[in-house]
Design a protein around this motif. Sequence first.
Motif, PDB file in Angstrom:
ATOM      1  N   ALA A 114       0.820  -1.207   0.000  1.00 24.69           N
ATOM      2  CA  ALA A 114       0.000   0.000   0.000  1.00 24.69           C
ATOM      3  C   ALA A 114       0.856   1.259   0.000  1.00 24.69           C
ATOM      4  O   ALA A 114       0.475   2.280  -0.587  1.00 24.69           O
ATOM      5  N   ALA A 115       2.033   1.164   0.640  1.00 25.42           N
ATOM      6  CA  ALA A 115       2.956   2.302   0.682  1.00 25.42           C
ATOM      7  C   ALA A 115       3.792   2.408  -0.587  1.00 25.42           C
ATOM      8  O   ALA A 115       4.569   3.348  -0.738  1.00 25.42           O
ATOM      9  N   ARG A 116       3.650   1.438  -1.491  1.00 21.17           N
ATOM     10  CA  ARG A 116       4.446   1.388  -2.728  1.00 21.17           C
ATOM     11  C   ARG A 116       5.937   1.424  -2.404  1.00 21.17           C
ATOM     12  O   ARG A 116       6.728   2.107  -3.056  1.00 21.17           O
ATOM     13  N   ASP A 117       6.321   0.624  -1.388  1.00 13.25           N
ATOM     14  CA  ASP A 117       7.705   0.608  -0.899  1.00 13.25           C
ATOM     15  C   ASP A 117       8.333  -0.750  -1.218  1.00 13.25           C
ATOM     16  O   ASP A 117       8.155  -1.718  -0.464  1.00 13.25           O
ATOM     17  N   PRO A 118       9.074  -0.870  -2.327  1.00 13.64           N
ATOM     18  CA  PRO A 118       9.630  -2.166  -2.729  1.00 13.64           C
ATOM     19  C   PRO A 118      10.540  -2.805  -1.682  1.00 13.64           C
ATOM     20  O   PRO A 118      10.466  -4.023  -1.471  1.00 13.64           O
ATOM     21  N   GLU A 119      11.397  -2.013  -1.041  1.00 14.26           N
ATOM     22  CA  GLU A 119      12.330  -2.624  -0.094  1.00 14.26           C
ATOM     23  C   GLU A 119      11.627  -3.107   1.161  1.00 14.26           C
ATOM     24  O   GLU A 119      11.949  -4.163   1.708  1.00 14.26           O
ATOM     25  N   ALA A 120      10.645  -2.354   1.631  1.00 11.92           N
ATOM     26  CA  ALA A 120       9.858  -2.819   2.779  1.00 11.92           C
ATOM     27  C   ALA A 120       9.068  -4.068   2.412  1.00 11.92           C
ATOM     28  O   ALA A 120       8.933  -4.997   3.219  1.00 11.92           O
ATOM     29  N   ALA A 121       8.554  -4.113   1.180  1.00 10.22           N
ATOM     30  CA  ALA A 121       7.808  -5.284   0.723  1.00 10.22           C
ATOM     31  C   ALA A 121       8.719  -6.498   0.627  1.00 10.22           C
ATOM     32  O   ALA A 121       8.343  -7.609   1.023  1.00 10.22           O
ATOM     33  N   ARG A 122       9.928  -6.298   0.109  1.00  7.58           N
ATOM     34  CA  ARG A 122      10.898  -7.391   0.006  1.00  7.58           C
ATOM     35  C   ARG A 122      11.214  -7.967   1.392  1.00  7.58           C
ATOM     36  O   ARG A 122      11.210  -9.180   1.609  1.00  7.58           O
ATOM     37  N   ALA A 123      11.451  -7.070   2.345  1.00  8.20           N
ATOM     38  CA  ALA A 123      11.807  -7.504   3.701  1.00  8.20           C
ATOM     39  C   ALA A 123      10.650  -8.223   4.383  1.00  8.20           C
ATOM     40  O   ALA A 123      10.835  -9.238   5.057  1.00  8.20           O
ATOM     41  N   ALA A 124       9.436  -7.699   4.190  1.00  8.00           N
ATOM     42  CA  ALA A 124       8.266  -8.310   4.831  1.00  8.00           C
ATOM     43  C   ALA A 124       8.002  -9.709   4.272  1.00  8.00           C
ATOM     44  O   ALA A 124       7.682 -10.639   5.027  1.00  8.00           O
ATOM     45  N   ALA A 125       8.140  -9.863   2.960  1.00  9.45           N
ATOM     46  CA  ALA A 125       7.914 -11.175   2.351  1.00  9.45           C
ATOM     47  C   ALA A 125       8.988 -12.170   2.769  1.00  9.45           C
ATOM     48  O   ALA A 125       8.705 -13.337   3.055  1.00  9.45           O
ATOM     49  N   ALA A 126      10.245 -11.713   2.813  1.00  8.83           N
ATOM     50  CA  ALA A 126      11.342 -12.594   3.229  1.00  8.83           C
ATOM     51  C   ALA A 126      11.166 -13.038   4.674  1.00  8.83           C
ATOM     52  O   ALA A 126      11.405 -14.202   5.025  1.00  8.83           O
ATOM     53  N   ALA A 127      10.727 -12.126   5.529  1.00  7.21           N
ATOM     54  CA  ALA A 127      10.512 -12.462   6.936  1.00  7.21           C
ATOM     55  C   ALA A 127       9.373 -13.462   7.075  1.00  7.21           C
ATOM     56  O   ALA A 127       9.443 -14.390   7.894  1.00  7.21           O
ATOM     57  N   HIS A 128       8.344 -13.302   6.265  1.00 10.27           N
ATOM     58  CA  HIS A 128       7.182 -14.192   6.333  1.00 10.27           C
ATOM     59  C   HIS A 128       7.568 -15.626   5.974  1.00 10.27           C
ATOM     60  O   HIS A 128       7.304 -16.571   6.723  1.00 10.27           O
ATOM     61  N   VAL A 129       8.203 -15.809   4.820  1.00  9.84           N
ATOM     62  CA  VAL A 129       8.605 -17.156   4.414  1.00  9.84           C
ATOM     63  C   VAL A 129       9.713 -17.675   5.326  1.00  9.84           C
ATOM     64  O   VAL A 129       9.769 -18.861   5.648  1.00  9.84           O
ATOM     65  N   GLY A 130      10.574 -16.753   5.793  1.00  6.92           N
ATOM     66  CA  GLY A 130      11.663 -17.154   6.686  1.00  6.92           C
ATOM     67  C   GLY A 130      11.162 -17.755   7.986  1.00  6.92           C
ATOM     68  O   GLY A 130      11.784 -18.671   8.543  1.00  6.92           O
TER      69      GLY A 130
END
Length: 252
Positions: free
Chosen positions: A206-222
């Motif tokens: 929603a924030a259109r923030d690619p790096e925050a999105a990358r980190a959130a997805a990596a943390a989720h699967v991690g």
Amino acid sequence: MDDETAPQKGTVTQRAIERIKAMIAEGLLEPGQRLPTERDLAVQLGISRSSMREAIRALTVLGVLEARHGSGIYVTRLEAGDLLETFGVVADLSRGPRLVELLEIRRALESTATALAAARITDDQLAEVAAHLAAMHATEDPEEIIAHDLAFHRVIAVAAGNATLAALLEGLSSRTFRARIRRGYQEDGAFARTRREHAAIHRALAARDPEAARAAAAAHVGEVEQWMRAQLGAQDDLDGTAGSPAARRNGN
């Protein structure tokens, strides 16, 4: 040394498969085009009809060719989703350390796709993501959670705008694979945590923030990956294999 006199490796059928694939790659056969008859193609490539038949059967299973009743054999559309459909079988049938390997791959691909989606997602797609997140919060039914979890990530993969990446993630995110992981993960009371992780992904999108999105997805699967490693480590301890060479080779 030309192709006819070069040393050949593999079975005759394997060579036939490679020759047909080369014809497609070189544009001699286009997506949607009808192949010559089995007999003519066998003569053209200097291969027996039985070997050509096996090669066509194998390429049909892989989604490269399709048989149309009463019409002949055609090259498929060669879309990534069709060609990678069998990839999901690997996720469905893998066990133990191989599951961790698949989760490692998914973490890398999912984080990349989510970062791309943050830059490319449309308002309608973002609304779909939000709807699946809300549905996950509205139920305690594991089957419903898994269904909306799959749909949540599928919308994001499509929003990334890369069909091949989306097809790879689809193979790594089959319902059977997710159900097997979630069945044990649920026992650790992790559904509340996974909802929070999905919410973090949605906020980044929603924030259109690619790096925050990358980190959130990596943390989720991690999180799931770490849980799976812990399960394997516990099983190794029970089996007395934690310190064995095989366990160390498997990353334990």
